[in-house]
Scaffold this motif. Sequence first.
Motif, PDB file in Angstrom:
ATOM      1  N   MET A 249      55.599   0.866  97.344  1.00  0.00           N
ATOM      2  CA  MET A 249      56.860   0.110  97.385  1.00  0.00           C
ATOM      3  C   MET A 249      57.472   0.122  95.994  1.00  0.00           C
ATOM      4  O   MET A 249      56.741   0.133  95.008  1.00  0.00           O
ATOM      5  CB  MET A 249      56.580  -1.373  97.697  1.00  0.00           C
ATOM      6  N   ASP A 250      58.766   0.087  95.930  1.00  0.00           N
ATOM      7  CA  ASP A 250      59.456  -0.228  94.675  1.00  0.00           C
ATOM      8  C   ASP A 250      59.245   0.717  93.502  1.00  0.00           C
ATOM      9  O   ASP A 250      59.695   0.424  92.403  1.00  0.00           O
ATOM     10  CB  ASP A 250      59.032  -1.620  94.150  1.00  0.00           C
ATOM     11  N   THR A 251      58.519   1.825  93.700  1.00  0.00           N
ATOM     12  CA  THR A 251      58.158   2.572  92.498  1.00  0.00           C
ATOM     13  C   THR A 251      59.370   3.161  91.779  1.00  0.00           C
ATOM     14  O   THR A 251      59.355   3.299  90.563  1.00  0.00           O
ATOM     15  CB  THR A 251      57.140   3.683  92.809  1.00  0.00           C
ATOM     16  N   ALA A 252      60.408   3.481  92.525  1.00  0.00           N
ATOM     17  CA  ALA A 252      61.597   4.041  91.885  1.00  0.00           C
ATOM     18  C   ALA A 252      62.187   3.028  90.895  1.00  0.00           C
ATOM     19  O   ALA A 252      62.612   3.381  89.796  1.00  0.00           O
ATOM     20  CB  ALA A 252      62.628   4.423  92.937  1.00  0.00           C
ATOM     21  N   ARG A 253      62.177   1.763  91.285  1.00  0.00           N
ATOM     22  CA  ARG A 253      62.708   0.721  90.399  1.00  0.00           C
ATOM     23  C   ARG A 253      61.906   0.645  89.107  1.00  0.00           C
ATOM     24  O   ARG A 253      62.447   0.507  88.020  1.00  0.00           O
ATOM     25  CB  ARG A 253      62.659  -0.651  91.102  1.00  0.00           C
ATOM     26  N   THR A 256      62.770   3.586  86.871  1.00  0.00           N
ATOM     27  CA  THR A 256      64.057   3.413  86.208  1.00  0.00           C
ATOM     28  C   THR A 256      63.947   2.424  85.047  1.00  0.00           C
ATOM     29  O   THR A 256      64.447   2.664  83.960  1.00  0.00           O
ATOM     30  CB  THR A 256      65.106   2.882  87.217  1.00  0.00           C
ATOM     31  N   PHE A 257      63.245   1.335  85.308  1.00  0.00           N
ATOM     32  CA  PHE A 257      63.116   0.308  84.277  1.00  0.00           C
ATOM     33  C   PHE A 257      62.442   0.869  83.027  1.00  0.00           C
ATOM     34  O   PHE A 257      62.844   0.588  81.908  1.00  0.00           O
ATOM     35  CB  PHE A 257      62.323  -0.884  84.824  1.00  0.00           C
ATOM     36  N   PHE A 258      61.402   1.678  83.243  1.00  0.00           N
ATOM     37  CA  PHE A 258      60.694   2.253  82.098  1.00  0.00           C
ATOM     38  C   PHE A 258      61.296   3.599  81.708  1.00  0.00           C
ATOM     39  O   PHE A 258      60.585   4.606  81.586  1.00  0.00           O
ATOM     40  CB  PHE A 258      59.202   2.376  82.389  1.00  0.00           C
ATOM     41  N   ASP A 259      62.582   3.637  81.537  1.00  0.00           N
ATOM     42  CA  ASP A 259      63.298   4.823  81.079  1.00  0.00           C
ATOM     43  C   ASP A 259      62.898   6.081  81.850  1.00  0.00           C
ATOM     44  O   ASP A 259      62.533   7.097  81.253  1.00  0.00           O
ATOM     45  CB  ASP A 259      63.056   5.032  79.574  1.00  0.00           C
TER      46      ASP A 259
END
Length: 735
Positions: A249-253, A256-259
């Motif tokens: 879940m959520d790995t794309a977010r 993105t957060f970690f550049d």
Amino acid sequence: QPARAVDLVEEESGAPGEEQRRWEEARLGAASLKFGARDAASQEPKYQLVLEEEETIEFVRATQLQGDEEPSAPPTSTQAQQKESIQAVRRSLPVFPFREELLAAIANHQVLIIEGETGSGKTTQIPQYLFEEGYTNKGMKIACTQPRRVAAMSVAARVAREMGVKLGNEVGYSIRFEDCTSERTVLRYMTDGMLLREFLSEPDLASYSVVMVDEAHERTLHTDILFGLIKDVARFRPELKVLVASATMDTARFSTFFDDAPVFRIPGRRFPVDIFYTKAPEADYLEACVVSVLQIHVTQPPGDILVFLTGQEEIEAACEMLQDRCRRLGSKIRELLVLPIYANLPSDMQARIFQPTPPGARKVVVATNIAETSLTIEGIIYVLDPGFCKQKSYNPRTGMESLTVTPCSKASANQRAGRAGRVAAGKCFRLYTAWAYQHELEETTVPEIQRTSLGNVVLLLKSLGIHDLMHFDFLDPPPYETLLLALEQLYALGALNHLGELTTSGRKMAELPVDPMLSKMILASEKYSCSEEILTVAAMLSVNNSIFYRPKDKVVHADNARVNFFLPGGDHLVLLNVYTQWAESGYSSQWCYENFVQFRSMRRARDVREQLEGLLERVEVGLSSCQGDYIRVRKAITAGYFYHTARLTRSGYRTVKQQQTVFIHPNSSLFEQQPRWLLYHELVLTTKEFMRQVLEIESSWLLEVAPHYYKAKELEDPHAKKMPKKIGKTREELG
Ligand code: CDP
Ligand code: MG
């Protein structure tokens, strides 16, 4: 007459008769809130005759959760598995074939997001791979965070066993009030909150070579804050490796957060899971759970059962009911092992859920959300999901935080279902309708940072020198009002000055690993010379709600025993009384048994108390006792909790500042007395906002402890009798 109604015990100290019924209704109400209700009262007694198949819960198969593997027979011999060497088990995990690839990716990137199905070996294996690869050379440490304390403990124990070392040596865990690590500990499993506190003593985490933020998808408040802090540290410590591990879940977010950090996917291994829904909504999910478990037990082929409930009280009630019915059915059914798992369960009991089921028997694990992704129990084929979880919610307008049983999200429901398909094709029974799933469940759970108070975290960030909270790097920012209110509250508690800077007192408050209000209460005990008593109150509050024990066959005795501890003044003093008497008994377990007090909770309270006592020097509070002058204790408590106050009005209790309607919890010692002014430790919302742990106070104390927060005018009492005052005045005038 078989009882259809569930003998619901809200907590061990459940109140008798009338209150009991009220609780039942409250819970039924909560259950029917979302899923529509069948009238519980008019319901015929049923389910008693499960085995005669008179009346059972009807499920309809509706969907199938696709697996990646063909269905196969359930494993035939768990014992054979047991005999296999532990290394062979390690090699059998889905992450194992990717060991080299994964290590290479970690070597090549500073930040790596790791996604993998629950049970693929992320938590237990990856830190070991890093250890084997030399990441702990030169005494460097690896941290692996878990949102839940139970998970941190049990995973560390598992890894220690796999590595053949004693827990607390090379592998250890650290959770609040419990540190099982030593100088030698290089693999450190810890709660996310503990790593956050590490920043206080080591702001650049210099002694760590790798930080693995595990279970990132849970999005707990502490994990979210860690993201921001770690991202920052990683910038000026290029050699620090950051791993963010999450279920699918959520790995794309996160990426993105970690550049745009790369995502490493561990391919899943999951068997298909058949999903069944009830035909009609179930008004009482606890009862329905018990019935369904027995139904599965008598009708379904071998395989263990996992049940998701919302908390300790519920789990204990369900286990008791299950055991009760199994006893009554005796040899008519095969053996059913009933095992609970929740946060405060002692570790020896926790270990039992991982033991293989003896041949011929079936195991049912009754768990909180913890079994959703943090823990993997081998051999689960059936999942029973009532569709609820306990969730914190926060109203930044009123500053009221409450814990509520709410329907879980679809993402959550699917994770739960997935637990049935790990070792073979499985089945998931949902105790709600397909319609409810479609129309009433939210897609995902709102991150905790958006539904909790932030006092604690803001105090911590301020202590770390982070002043501009509005521009902190949040994955999802908290509501502006919540941040603002946290700042206001910390100001009112004296932790921040009018410029929003940390005060000396605020620095001390941050030293104590408890909520700001509780810290403040402990600091205030210096002024009122009652730190001995306040430490006890603080410790007892932190093991809250599991002090009293109320066995079904001795309800009257148990309630009498509880009432015997009542002291005028309120529940905090009752807690103090229980602890003091227990200490006088020489911390005896026999004493606990005789007084219907939970020995385990008391032992934990004693631990917590010792640790807090050890911190007193650091915050410059001396040991002192009030010598029975409980007014001082009550004032010190008020100094911390002046935010949580309510007054009795014509229409019941209202919080003093926000004028919210609230009620005294039926288990409170003050339930009958209804004092005019009181403070509460916490609010719990079932069908009403209940105040739990209440203490009678005087309004004048509020002016004494928080003159900056309260004005005399708002503490005037419209209902107070005017006469005596007048008389007093006249007398004065008369001289
Ligand atoms: O973190 P992830 O969900 O990917 O998997 P894990 O927790 O590392 O679990 C890997 C294996 O270790 C599973 O087969 C678990 O059953 C086992 N395990 C265990 O036996 N006891 C524990 N306390 C934790 C995991
Ligand atoms: Mg894990």
